[in-house]
Motif scaffolding. Sequence first.
Motif, PDB file in Angstrom:
ATOM      1  N   THR A 197      40.908  49.385  81.521  1.00 37.40           N
ATOM      2  CA  THR A 197      42.763  49.791  81.943  1.00 37.40           C
ATOM      3  C   THR A 197      43.340  48.539  82.784  1.00 37.40           C
ATOM      4  O   THR A 197      44.539  48.407  82.547  1.00 37.40           O
ATOM      5  N   ALA A 198      42.813  47.816  82.877  1.00 34.51           N
ATOM      6  CA  ALA A 198      43.512  46.086  83.425  1.00 34.51           C
ATOM      7  C   ALA A 198      43.393  45.764  81.962  1.00 34.51           C
ATOM      8  O   ALA A 198      45.134  45.157  82.480  1.00 34.51           O
ATOM      9  N   PHE A 199      43.470  45.766  81.014  1.00 36.48           N
ATOM     10  CA  PHE A 199      43.917  45.467  79.672  1.00 36.48           C
ATOM     11  C   PHE A 199      44.967  45.888  79.356  1.00 36.48           C
ATOM     12  O   PHE A 199      45.700  45.237  78.753  1.00 36.48           O
ATOM     13  N   ALA A 200      45.087  46.856  79.441  1.00 34.43           N
ATOM     14  CA  ALA A 200      46.836  48.062  79.056  1.00 34.43           C
ATOM     15  C   ALA A 200      47.401  47.768  80.779  1.00 34.43           C
ATOM     16  O   ALA A 200      48.538  47.278  80.081  1.00 34.43           O
ATOM     17  N   ALA A 201      47.270  46.923  81.119  1.00 32.75           N
ATOM     18  CA  ALA A 201      48.126  46.102  82.334  1.00 32.75           C
ATOM     19  C   ALA A 201      48.568  45.174  82.452  1.00 32.75           C
ATOM     20  O   ALA A 201      49.018  44.363  83.065  1.00 32.75           O
ATOM     21  N   GLY A 202      47.637  44.451  80.788  1.00 29.50           N
ATOM     22  CA  GLY A 202      47.988  43.190  80.862  1.00 29.50           C
ATOM     23  C   GLY A 202      47.301  41.862  81.871  1.00 29.50           C
ATOM     24  O   GLY A 202      48.396  40.804  82.178  1.00 29.50           O
ATOM     25  N   ARG A 203      46.181  42.110  82.115  1.00 27.90           N
ATOM     26  CA  ARG A 203      45.841  41.227  83.885  1.00 27.90           C
ATOM     27  C   ARG A 203      44.248  41.232  83.504  1.00 27.90           C
ATOM     28  O   ARG A 203      43.483  42.141  83.461  1.00 27.90           O
ATOM     29  N   PRO A 204      43.477  39.894  83.456  1.00 24.70           N
ATOM     30  CA  PRO A 204      42.781  39.761  83.207  1.00 24.70           C
ATOM     31  C   PRO A 204      41.753  39.831  84.915  1.00 24.70           C
ATOM     32  O   PRO A 204      40.612  40.072  84.608  1.00 24.70           O
ATOM     33  N   HIS A 205      42.451  39.668  85.875  1.00 25.02           N
ATOM     34  CA  HIS A 205      41.714  40.269  86.520  1.00 25.02           C
ATOM     35  C   HIS A 205      42.787  41.061  87.604  1.00 25.02           C
ATOM     36  O   HIS A 205      43.600  41.268  87.427  1.00 25.02           O
ATOM     37  N   ALA A 206      42.092  42.413  88.154  1.00 27.18           N
ATOM     38  CA  ALA A 206      42.445  43.488  88.051  1.00 27.18           C
ATOM     39  C   ALA A 206      42.114  43.911  89.554  1.00 27.18           C
ATOM     40  O   ALA A 206      40.792  44.471  89.521  1.00 27.18           O
ATOM     41  N   LEU A 207      42.205  44.876  90.008  1.00 21.43           N
ATOM     42  CA  LEU A 207      41.135  45.603  91.493  1.00 21.43           C
ATOM     43  C   LEU A 207      42.148  46.732  90.665  1.00 21.43           C
ATOM     44  O   LEU A 207      43.117  47.736  91.110  1.00 21.43           O
ATOM     45  N   VAL A 208      41.362  47.890  90.287  1.00 24.27           N
ATOM     46  CA  VAL A 208      42.007  49.088  89.533  1.00 24.27           C
ATOM     47  C   VAL A 208      41.381  50.533  90.061  1.00 24.27           C
ATOM     48  O   VAL A 208      39.791  50.163  90.450  1.00 24.27           O
ATOM     49  N   VAL A 209      42.441  50.466  90.222  1.00 21.48           N
ATOM     50  CA  VAL A 209      42.531  52.014  91.285  1.00 21.48           C
ATOM     51  C   VAL A 209      42.400  53.026  90.551  1.00 21.48           C
ATOM     52  O   VAL A 209      43.511  53.383  90.135  1.00 21.48           O
ATOM     53  N   ASP A 210      41.394  53.315  89.667  1.00 28.35           N
ATOM     54  CA  ASP A 210      41.308  55.453  89.798  1.00 28.35           C
ATOM     55  C   ASP A 210      41.163  56.329  89.532  1.00 28.35           C
ATOM     56  O   ASP A 210      39.876  56.547  90.349  1.00 28.35           O
ATOM     57  N   SER A 211      41.619  57.206  90.074  1.00 34.82           N
ATOM     58  CA  SER A 211      41.586  57.996  91.200  1.00 34.82           C
ATOM     59  C   SER A 211      42.289  59.412  90.452  1.00 34.82           C
ATOM     60  O   SER A 211      43.021  60.049  89.578  1.00 34.82           O
ATOM     61  N   ASP A 214      37.938  64.274  89.467  1.00 29.33           N
ATOM     62  CA  ASP A 214      36.441  64.367  90.350  1.00 29.33           C
ATOM     63  C   ASP A 214      35.824  63.227  91.256  1.00 29.33           C
ATOM     64  O   ASP A 214      34.405  63.284  92.376  1.00 29.33           O
ATOM     65  N   MET A 215      36.967  62.129  90.550  1.00 29.17           N
ATOM     66  CA  MET A 215      36.055  60.655  91.297  1.00 29.17           C
ATOM     67  C   MET A 215      37.342  59.828  91.407  1.00 29.17           C
ATOM     68  O   MET A 215      38.095  59.671  91.062  1.00 29.17           O
ATOM     69  N   THR A 216      37.470  59.348  92.965  1.00 28.59           N
ATOM     70  CA  THR A 216      37.867  58.430  93.337  1.00 28.59           C
ATOM     71  C   THR A 216      37.771  56.891  93.462  1.00 28.59           C
ATOM     72  O   THR A 216      36.560  56.577  93.899  1.00 28.59           O
ATOM     73  N   SER A 217      37.490  56.288  92.716  1.00 31.45           N
ATOM     74  CA  SER A 217      37.101  54.271  92.177  1.00 31.45           C
ATOM     75  C   SER A 217      37.692  53.763  92.352  1.00 31.45           C
ATOM     76  O   SER A 217      38.938  53.518  92.353  1.00 31.45           O
ATOM     77  N   VAL A 218      37.334  52.589  93.014  1.00 31.87           N
ATOM     78  CA  VAL A 218      38.161  51.128  93.127  1.00 31.87           C
ATOM     79  C   VAL A 218      36.984  50.341  92.522  1.00 31.87           C
ATOM     80  O   VAL A 218      36.217  49.635  93.148  1.00 31.87           O
ATOM     81  N   VAL A 219      37.611  49.632  91.429  1.00 31.44           N
ATOM     82  CA  VAL A 219      36.323  48.571  90.932  1.00 31.44           C
ATOM     83  C   VAL A 219      36.781  47.372  90.545  1.00 31.44           C
ATOM     84  O   VAL A 219      38.465  46.916  90.051  1.00 31.44           O
ATOM     85  N   PRO A 220      36.698  46.159  91.066  1.00 29.63           N
ATOM     86  CA  PRO A 220      37.541  45.168  90.830  1.00 29.63           C
ATOM     87  C   PRO A 220      36.908  44.003  89.896  1.00 29.63           C
ATOM     88  O   PRO A 220      35.898  44.430  89.142  1.00 29.63           O
ATOM     89  N   VAL A 221      38.038  43.736  88.550  1.00 26.93           N
ATOM     90  CA  VAL A 221      37.685  43.291  87.152  1.00 26.93           C
ATOM     91  C   VAL A 221      37.984  41.349  87.713  1.00 26.93           C
ATOM     92  O   VAL A 221      39.081  41.127  87.680  1.00 26.93           O
ATOM     93  N   TYR A 222      36.846  40.519  86.775  1.00 28.23           N
ATOM     94  CA  TYR A 222      37.228  39.740  86.819  1.00 28.23           C
ATOM     95  C   TYR A 222      37.224  39.237  85.325  1.00 28.23           C
ATOM     96  O   TYR A 222      36.263  39.425  85.195  1.00 28.23           O
ATOM     97  N   ASP A 223      38.522  38.608  84.556  1.00 27.65           N
ATOM     98  CA  ASP A 223      38.816  37.634  83.701  1.00 27.65           C
ATOM     99  C   ASP A 223      37.573  38.870  82.901  1.00 27.65           C
ATOM    100  O   ASP A 223      37.361  38.527  81.479  1.00 27.65           O
TER     101      ASP A 223
END
Lengths: 468, 456
Positions: A197-211, A214-223
Amino acid sequence: MGTYGGDEVAALVLSVGHTWTQAGYAGEDTPKSVFPTSVGWVDSPPEADQGDDADNSEDTQMQDVSQGESDSNNITKKDADGGDLAPMPVGAAAVPKKKKKTLRGKYYVGDGEISCWRSDMEIKSPLKDGLVEDWDALEQIWDHAFLKRLRCDPTEHPLIITEAAWNTREIREKLTELAFEKYNFPAFFVAKDAVMTAFAAGRPHALVVDSGGDMTSVVPVYDGYVLRKGIMRQSLGGDVLSEQALMQFQSNNVDVVPQYLVAKKSPVEVGQKPVATLRDRPATASFHKMMQMRVIHDFKESVCQVSESTYNEQNITARPQKPYELPDGYNNNFGADRFKIPEIMFNPKEFLRNPTPEQENFVGLPKLIYNSAQSCDVDFRPTLFSNIVLTGGNTLFPGFADRVHWELNNIPHSYKVKLHAPGNTVERKCGSWLGGSIMASLGTFHQLWISRKEYSDTGAGIVNKKCV
Amino acid sequence: MATGNDVREIFQLKPSEQVRRVQKTEKKPGTNSCNGISRELYGLIGNNVSTVAFNNPTYKPKLAKGKKAVNWTWRPFMNPSRDDDLTLHHWEKTRTDPNEEYRFYKFNKAISLIDFSEKDYTAHLQDSDWTYDETKYLWDLCRRFDLRWVVIQDRYEWPAQEQDRMALDRYYSINRILTKVRLTDSSQASEKAQLLASMAYDKNREIERKKNLEILNTRTPEQIEEEEALYLEARRIDQNEKKITRERENLLRLLNTRDIYGPGGPASAGLAGQVAGGGGPGTGIIIPSNSITIPSSSSSSDILAAATLPPPKKEKLIPGAYLRSQKTAPIVSTKQQRVQSTLVQLGLPFKPAMPTATVIAKWDQLTNNIVTLLDLKKQVDKLESDVKVVKMRRGSGSSGSSGLIPGSAGAGTAAGAGAGASSAGSTADGNFGVKREGMTDEAGVSGQVKKKKKKE
């Protein structure tokens, strides 16, 4: 061609989410096929299944292949039985299923198949909390995606699939086995959906909030790497909201009658009892529930909205009402109620009706985001806060992104909050698929594939080494 | 725009011969020479074709008939970055060179790490907190994640201890030791020093820094608010101090009494006054009382002497012929309006009607005087309001005795001191009471000026 670093190798991209499965070719901007992840299961198929001959033949073909599988499948089935407790079978289908190695019953996959009424069809989902539980059903989904939808020869295409960031080693190994043993893919890769998802948004670092469902998750992505210690999730997603909406209807003495039961309806005044002729269609509880959820889903999509700032009953009641009609003709105008449903995402303590013990511990989404960022290195936090990516179908309520931004700014901290929420619904719904599609068509990616040779040399464990 | 021709048309007259001729001549160049320029543009620029070439873009892609289509082939390829023989297929332009390397091979880069053996470890790298295996594990992680420390710290899973936070310290210390040990050649001394400097890592400082950053980022809104308020307060104090000093300096320059204090006097007096005034920060403008009283404590003759108008400037010679009226001294533009309104009040024109040499000289003098008068009046107003403020603060009934109230007391002293004043009763309300005939000689104005000063 070389300028954008692309090198198409006709890879397949498969993203099995809780609600929707997306499959397509790498390098394309939308998945070729999107169908529900839920599958229908009829224990002993009715004699002479009408008009499904073509499907049957294909199915049996694939069953033959699956018979050739090793005994690993047996273990799977035990797991699946354990996880099957959730949808309680009712009526005719209540007989306990004894699955053997050969599939005695019949699976139904695809939107048209599962929403078709069959008296003893159970609906089940192969995933629980983003993890694969029912491997038979998952195989059915893979079959459906590759053989019936994309209609391709798996031996010709590399395959990339997405997985939840908290996926276990065992599941990934089993997925690798499935790809190489059953389908004979020449190469395979498992990517984290948050990274994609971060890749699709064009970001190497991101805090991906996926709701999602059945689940809402927040995942930090570094590079391009998931930071495991920062993963925050709770099973508060679209399905809980739908349940709550259903409760809301029930508390108003409105029965949500799904489409498959309605034979005829006549128009009624606003808020009056519906006048409809119903069909006598006995169905399993899980099927009825799914169909009810579809109605509610449509209700959420067409009516519900998020208050852009802190919920204020007075302001909300002043806003325009929206009419909605249920399949049986009942219709009403929805004012504050349409705001209360998505408000659960932000203020679960106050807005959840009859919460279960698990639900009582839910926190609002902004708090979840904040906690996730806080659990990362202090130097990395400003980057995370300025690269929050919203994805998942449950974030598509109007005003959702505004509200998240507002709430995050209300939490005391001195970071600059920047939210990335694609306006395009396809991008929001298929974020992880899209990232996989981009990545698998890059020339520099092709050295990362797990090849068949590597698999046969090292075994399924290689996936934990190569896909981190 | 209506031309004569249009008018003729309206009145249904025949267009005149002349107009027709003009039309003809106008059309000619248009048809002849506007190549590539639209007619409207030509009408605007005429024959003055710009030097930039007009190149109308053609948006229709042209079919390249002559070119041969490029051949593409679906062919298998191997990636030399891989250590197995995975063969994938892709479309590519038909090759001329069959042994061409895979295009993306060059992007396969790995970081270079200083490596060490077990022997190195036992010789140099012993550390009480670390074992050889764990250090090796750390090195493995470094290589695997290309020194992305955030990721390394996240994935650090060594059963014995929780020291992912120390990993960075360990990495740098090993690097330093190995660099020291291995670069023994004296010719590389500078390089070695540079390398060592780049590997400097202070664990404690880093921990302290992160802790402080953490504190900074988790302030409550009240704390942030308080901090902002304090900052604003500090800035206001700063600005006020500057403003007060500047005002006082202006005033002193005007009164030409700078020499009383000596260099730096006014500023220090201002500060002292501020402290003496007892005004806390943020209470607005404070004009300390003692700084006002200082000038009045000296003899009045001094002030009168000091208050004489600045000496006339040297006349500038304007080259070439000029009108005498141009020679009038310019007034500062910010004051121009007020000077003019004063002139209007006095019933004078903005410029002398007959600018003879004497008139201009007098005129300049007059305007100068008006400017001075206005400045003084402004100062007086300000001081008076300050006095009012001070009095109000003191809140006592003794205000009458201080003699600083504008009004009857002031007018009384003015009447006594004003030598050439043509009229008395001037107060601070802007009525100067200057009569017209008084304006031509400076005595009228300077008398007013003196009167004002006396009041201070």
